[in-house]
Every structure is written in structure tokens, then in C-alpha cells.
Design a protein around this motif. Sequence first.
Motif, PDB file in Angstrom:
ATOM      1  N   ALA A  92       0.918  -1.265   0.181  1.00  0.00           N
ATOM      2  CA  ALA A  92      -0.063  -0.017  -0.048  1.00  0.00           C
ATOM      3  C   ALA A  92       0.789   1.172   0.028  1.00  0.00           C
ATOM      4  O   ALA A  92       2.103   1.390   0.520  1.00  0.00           O
ATOM      5  N   PHE A  93       0.470   2.442  -0.717  1.00  0.00           N
ATOM      6  CA  PHE A  93       0.943   3.430  -0.474  1.00  0.00           C
ATOM      7  C   PHE A  93       0.011   4.602  -0.054  1.00  0.00           C
ATOM      8  O   PHE A  93      -0.996   4.542  -0.007  1.00  0.00           O
ATOM      9  N   ARG A  94       0.882   5.271   1.188  1.00  0.00           N
ATOM     10  CA  ARG A  94       0.041   6.153   2.060  1.00  0.00           C
ATOM     11  C   ARG A  94       0.338   7.713   1.447  1.00  0.00           C
ATOM     12  O   ARG A  94       1.423   8.061   1.377  1.00  0.00           O
ATOM     13  N   PRO A  95      -0.708   8.483   1.452  1.00  0.00           N
ATOM     14  CA  PRO A  95      -0.394   9.880   1.405  1.00  0.00           C
ATOM     15  C   PRO A  95       0.235  10.480   2.405  1.00  0.00           C
ATOM     16  O   PRO A  95       0.173  10.233   3.832  1.00  0.00           O
ATOM     17  N   ASN A  96       1.122  11.535   2.266  1.00  0.00           N
ATOM     18  CA  ASN A  96       1.772  12.146   3.341  1.00  0.00           C
ATOM     19  C   ASN A  96       1.720  13.513   3.351  1.00  0.00           C
ATOM     20  O   ASN A  96       1.047  14.085   4.029  1.00  0.00           O
ATOM     21  N   GLY A  97       2.197  14.355   2.391  1.00  0.00           N
ATOM     22  CA  GLY A  97       2.353  15.718   2.333  1.00  0.00           C
ATOM     23  C   GLY A  97       3.182  16.589   3.255  1.00  0.00           C
ATOM     24  O   GLY A  97       3.004  17.663   3.285  1.00  0.00           O
ATOM     25  N   ARG A  98       4.025  15.816   4.009  1.00  0.00           N
ATOM     26  CA  ARG A  98       4.941  16.453   4.610  1.00  0.00           C
ATOM     27  C   ARG A  98       6.409  16.396   4.062  1.00  0.00           C
ATOM     28  O   ARG A  98       6.856  16.995   3.123  1.00  0.00           O
ATOM     29  N   SER A  99       7.116  15.428   4.425  1.00  0.00           N
ATOM     30  CA  SER A  99       8.349  14.887   3.728  1.00  0.00           C
ATOM     31  C   SER A  99       8.294  14.393   2.169  1.00  0.00           C
ATOM     32  O   SER A  99       9.243  14.797   1.636  1.00  0.00           O
ATOM     33  N   ALA A 100       6.975  13.977   2.085  1.00  0.00           N
ATOM     34  CA  ALA A 100       6.800  13.345   0.626  1.00  0.00           C
ATOM     35  C   ALA A 100       5.631  13.280   0.512  1.00  0.00           C
ATOM     36  O   ALA A 100       4.676  13.742   1.399  1.00  0.00           O
ATOM     37  N   ASP A 101       5.167  13.224  -0.930  1.00  0.00           N
ATOM     38  CA  ASP A 101       3.702  13.105  -1.258  1.00  0.00           C
ATOM     39  C   ASP A 101       3.120  11.802  -0.650  1.00  0.00           C
ATOM     40  O   ASP A 101       1.956  11.624  -0.398  1.00  0.00           O
ATOM     41  N   PHE A 102       3.983  10.733  -0.871  1.00  0.00           N
ATOM     42  CA  PHE A 102       3.597   9.515  -0.576  1.00  0.00           C
ATOM     43  C   PHE A 102       4.625   8.737   0.192  1.00  0.00           C
ATOM     44  O   PHE A 102       5.887   8.665  -0.129  1.00  0.00           O
ATOM     45  N   ILE A 103       4.121   7.572   1.035  1.00  0.00           N
ATOM     46  CA  ILE A 103       5.027   6.797   1.860  1.00  0.00           C
ATOM     47  C   ILE A 103       5.048   5.463   0.783  1.00  0.00           C
ATOM     48  O   ILE A 103       3.847   4.972   0.984  1.00  0.00           O
TER      49      ILE A 103
ATOM     50  N   ARG B  23       3.757   1.433 -11.046  1.00  0.00           N
ATOM     51  CA  ARG B  23       2.183   1.597 -11.446  1.00  0.00           C
ATOM     52  C   ARG B  23       1.709   2.752 -10.577  1.00  0.00           C
ATOM     53  O   ARG B  23       0.693   3.624 -11.291  1.00  0.00           O
ATOM     54  N   HIS B  24       1.964   2.888  -9.617  1.00  0.00           N
ATOM     55  CA  HIS B  24       1.358   3.961  -8.571  1.00  0.00           C
ATOM     56  C   HIS B  24       1.736   5.349  -9.226  1.00  0.00           C
ATOM     57  O   HIS B  24       0.896   6.252  -9.486  1.00  0.00           O
ATOM     58  N   ALA B  25       3.015   5.658  -9.579  1.00  0.00           N
ATOM     59  CA  ALA B  25       3.499   6.730 -10.192  1.00  0.00           C
ATOM     60  C   ALA B  25       2.852   7.400 -11.543  1.00  0.00           C
ATOM     61  O   ALA B  25       2.312   8.062 -11.880  1.00  0.00           O
ATOM     62  N   GLU B  26       2.720   5.965 -12.087  1.00  0.00           N
ATOM     63  CA  GLU B  26       1.993   6.403 -13.629  1.00  0.00           C
ATOM     64  C   GLU B  26       0.540   6.744 -13.429  1.00  0.00           C
ATOM     65  O   GLU B  26      -0.096   7.515 -13.971  1.00  0.00           O
ATOM     66  N   ARG B  27      -0.166   6.200 -12.361  1.00  0.00           N
ATOM     67  CA  ARG B  27      -1.453   6.639 -12.093  1.00  0.00           C
ATOM     68  C   ARG B  27      -1.686   7.933 -11.564  1.00  0.00           C
ATOM     69  O   ARG B  27      -2.656   8.721 -12.063  1.00  0.00           O
ATOM     70  N   GLN B  28      -0.599   8.716 -11.124  1.00  0.00           N
ATOM     71  CA  GLN B  28      -0.575  10.088 -10.585  1.00  0.00           C
ATOM     72  C   GLN B  28      -0.678  11.074 -11.540  1.00  0.00           C
ATOM     73  O   GLN B  28      -1.285  12.191 -11.545  1.00  0.00           O
ATOM     74  N   GLY B  29      -0.345  10.750 -12.930  1.00  0.00           N
ATOM     75  CA  GLY B  29       0.110  11.493 -13.992  1.00  0.00           C
ATOM     76  C   GLY B  29       0.778  12.788 -13.643  1.00  0.00           C
ATOM     77  O   GLY B  29       1.579  12.633 -12.490  1.00  0.00           O
ATOM     78  N   ILE B  30       0.602  13.922 -14.098  1.00  0.00           N
ATOM     79  CA  ILE B  30       1.693  15.106 -14.146  1.00  0.00           C
ATOM     80  C   ILE B  30       1.306  15.964 -12.936  1.00  0.00           C
ATOM     81  O   ILE B  30      -0.040  15.828 -12.646  1.00  0.00           O
ATOM     82  N   LYS B  31       2.119  16.223 -11.945  1.00  0.00           N
ATOM     83  CA  LYS B  31       1.777  17.061 -10.770  1.00  0.00           C
ATOM     84  C   LYS B  31       1.458  18.342 -11.225  1.00  0.00           C
ATOM     85  O   LYS B  31       2.472  19.076 -11.645  1.00  0.00           O
ATOM     86  N   ALA B  32       0.210  18.810 -11.186  1.00  0.00           N
ATOM     87  CA  ALA B  32      -0.269  20.002 -11.691  1.00  0.00           C
ATOM     88  C   ALA B  32      -0.230  20.952 -10.755  1.00  0.00           C
ATOM     89  O   ALA B  32       0.039  22.292 -11.003  1.00  0.00           O
ATOM     90  N   THR B  33      -0.071  20.972  -9.445  1.00  0.00           N
ATOM     91  CA  THR B  33      -0.020  21.790  -8.469  1.00  0.00           C
ATOM     92  C   THR B  33       1.143  21.925  -7.620  1.00  0.00           C
ATOM     93  O   THR B  33       1.321  20.874  -6.714  1.00  0.00           O
ATOM     94  N   PRO B  34       2.130  22.858  -7.600  1.00  0.00           N
ATOM     95  CA  PRO B  34       3.472  22.671  -6.840  1.00  0.00           C
ATOM     96  C   PRO B  34       2.827  22.583  -5.141  1.00  0.00           C
ATOM     97  O   PRO B  34       1.994  23.148  -5.017  1.00  0.00           O
ATOM     98  N   ASN B  35       3.819  21.991  -4.359  1.00  0.00           N
ATOM     99  CA  ASN B  35       3.478  22.085  -3.053  1.00  0.00           C
ATOM    100  C   ASN B  35       4.862  21.855  -2.318  1.00  0.00           C
ATOM    101  O   ASN B  35       5.757  22.029  -2.918  1.00  0.00           O
ATOM    102  N   GLN B  36       4.666  21.804  -0.884  1.00  0.00           N
ATOM    103  CA  GLN B  36       5.694  22.250  -0.121  1.00  0.00           C
ATOM    104  C   GLN B  36       6.810  20.842  -0.405  1.00  0.00           C
ATOM    105  O   GLN B  36       8.086  20.862  -0.018  1.00  0.00           O
ATOM    106  N   VAL B  37       6.479  19.803  -0.882  1.00  0.00           N
ATOM    107  CA  VAL B  37       7.122  18.570  -0.974  1.00  0.00           C
ATOM    108  C   VAL B  37       8.192  18.857  -2.183  1.00  0.00           C
ATOM    109  O   VAL B  37       9.266  18.611  -2.161  1.00  0.00           O
ATOM    110  N   ASP B  38       7.679  19.206  -3.319  1.00  0.00           N
ATOM    111  CA  ASP B  38       8.217  19.392  -4.490  1.00  0.00           C
ATOM    112  C   ASP B  38       7.306  20.221  -5.406  1.00  0.00           C
ATOM    113  O   ASP B  38       6.058  19.992  -5.809  1.00  0.00           O
ATOM    114  N   PRO B  39       7.811  21.411  -6.338  1.00  0.00           N
ATOM    115  CA  PRO B  39       7.185  22.004  -7.390  1.00  0.00           C
ATOM    116  C   PRO B  39       6.880  21.312  -8.407  1.00  0.00           C
ATOM    117  O   PRO B  39       5.737  21.692  -9.108  1.00  0.00           O
ATOM    118  N   GLU B  40       7.270  20.037  -9.069  1.00  0.00           N
ATOM    119  CA  GLU B  40       7.310  19.604 -10.081  1.00  0.00           C
ATOM    120  C   GLU B  40       6.808  18.071  -9.989  1.00  0.00           C
ATOM    121  O   GLU B  40       5.876  17.424 -10.755  1.00  0.00           O
TER     122      GLU B  40
END
Length: 358
Positions: free
Chosen positions: A79-90, A132-149
Motif C-alpha cells: 500500500a501507498f500512504r499519502p503524506n504531504g510532509r516529507s513526501a507526497d507518498f510513503i 504503477r502508482h506513479a503512472e496513475r498519478q500523472g503530471i503533478k499539476a499543483t506545486p506543493n511544499q514537497v516538490d514543485p514538479e
Amino acid sequence: MSPHALPMATLPLDITRIYLEPAVEEYARGRDILARFPGAERIPVASHWRIPELRDADPGDYLSAKKQALVLGVKKGLAFRPNGRSADFIAPSSSNGCAMACAYCYVARRKGHANPVSVFVNIEALLAATARHAERQGIKATPNQVDPEDWVYDLGENGDLSVDAAISDNVRDLVALFRTLPNAKGSFATKWVNPDLLGYEPRGRTRIRISLMPAGLARLLDVRTSPVAERIAAIPELHRAGYEVHLNFSPVVLREGWEAEWGALFAELDDVLPAAVKDQLAAEIIMLTHNSALHEVNLAWHPKAEELLWRPDIQEEKRSESGGVNLRYRTGWKGRWLRRFQDLLADRMPYCRVRYAF
């Protein structure tokens, strides 16, 4: 970049026994790891989580298992867990546990009081699930504190991948995977300098977060890790080798005179880091959270650490989601101290962006 640009590190392991699940030898990675430690006793276990011999170890002998024991298993959950702090996903971990013994470590000691390194041998499944998980995310449309791209995946939530890289090729394989993912980066924090990482060719797609604290604190709290000066010296080499290198100021342990010792660390970094590193530098700041159960463990093997970590005079209890009793710096004061820390960092290292502070 030559893998010998850093001095050879001494592996903090002397493996004398390997606990392994029945299926381990069915995997090429399992057979490879076993071949690396031919003299180690092999002890079959039904599950890498349930090893009574580790759980029932002498509480005062905390370090032997970390140095001498290795656990091999097959990762079940992917499983992949959303994070939003150090990373987008664990990401699902390729390992857990650690050969080092930081006195404040939050990693659950589910195998026993010391939780030595466990390595998962079904790396192909972990790599495929991540792709597979990364492919499902597509392009990161909105920059955040984790990474802009890019979508950023934390690969080492429950251990230190620099040490894991000396045990198997799992880390090399993970770095190679992220070279191929156009929308994602891997990320892990480390306190150990492993020169082998310089030969992995990350091409900017893996972020290494170098964990730092003042050297005097680290000598007491960061047991069995690389000295802080060696970690700092590794930063330019890792960047030249193609890693994105950030800093973890974690945990911030408060004691009398803390501003002077952290200020000296920032000055050392400013002197050592070249312009190319400073231009891409960012940091996380995490104030200490301690735990009552860990406090009891530490009293059995490292009571001097508790003189700094267990400070009821400036801490308050907070019940965790799992029901444990945590100690954090007192509400109100923690915010003031954190602002003072950030102001000190901004004064000494104004180019260092703070990605996350807690």
C-alpha cells in the motif's frame, strides 16, 4: 563520479545470525544476500515480525542485535500512504529496522526492543507497484511544499537506506527505477555515509535528506551513526554524483545553550557547502517528540540520553492515535522555540528554504 570520492565507511554490522522466512530462498535477492554472509547462522522463522528470541533479549544489551542480527522476509502489503510532509507518498518499504541506535528513534520495535535490520527480498514486486502508482498519478499539476514538479515517494520511512545499500542491491534498484519515472522522485533520510551510493547514477531523480544535529548532541544521541562532520563532507559529493540533497534538522532537542550550538552547525554548513548545493538546498525542521515506552527502553541501556530527551519541565503529554503517551515541547513554547530556530537558520543560511517545520 568515482565511488571512492568519499572514504570507505565501516559497516555497522557484523552479521552472525540471519532469521529468514521460508520463501526467502525462492527469490534471487534472498539468495544473493545469504551469499554475502556465508558464515552467518541461518535461523528459519515463520514471520519476520514474530521472533521471540529478539523480543526476549536482555533490555540492557540493546546493541548486540542491531550489530549481529539480520532478518530476511517477503513484503506482504504494498500500500501507498499519502503524506504531504516529507513526501507526497510513503512507499512500501524495502526494509525496516536499523543497524543504528538513535536514542530518540520512533520506529516501532515490533520484533523486540532493538529491531535490527529486516530486508525484503521481493524487490521486483515493490518496484513494479511503485511504477504503477506513479503512472496513475500523472503530471503533478499543483506545486506543493514537497516538490514543485514531481511526486515524491519516501522510500525509507522505517530505516536507513544507506546502511541497507551495504546489505543488498535493493537501494540501487530503487534509484535506477526513479531514473525512468518522468513524474516522480525517490527520497530517503540518512545518518550514515555510504560511498557506494556515489556510483548509482540517480540523475537528479532521488533526493537524499542528510539528517543533522550539533556534533556534541549527536555523539550522545546518534549512536552507531556516521559523525556529523562526515555527513556534512558527504553532501557536496552526493550532489556531484547526481542526487538532490536536502537537510533534515531532526530532531531539534532543546537544552541550555541550544542556539549557540545550532548556530555553529549552520556556520559550518555555510563554510563547507558549495554554491551549487546552496542553490538547490531545502530543509525540514522537526522538534523532538519522545515516548514513554521508549523512555523505559532507554533507561535500561542509555540513561544519559534520557537526561536530554525526557524533560517534563519543558514538555507536556499528548496521547497518540495508537494510545501511547508522547511527550512534546509545551504548547506555546514550542511555537516560540521553532520560530527562533527558523530565524537563526534564516540569518546564517538565508538560501536554505524550509520545506516543512513541525
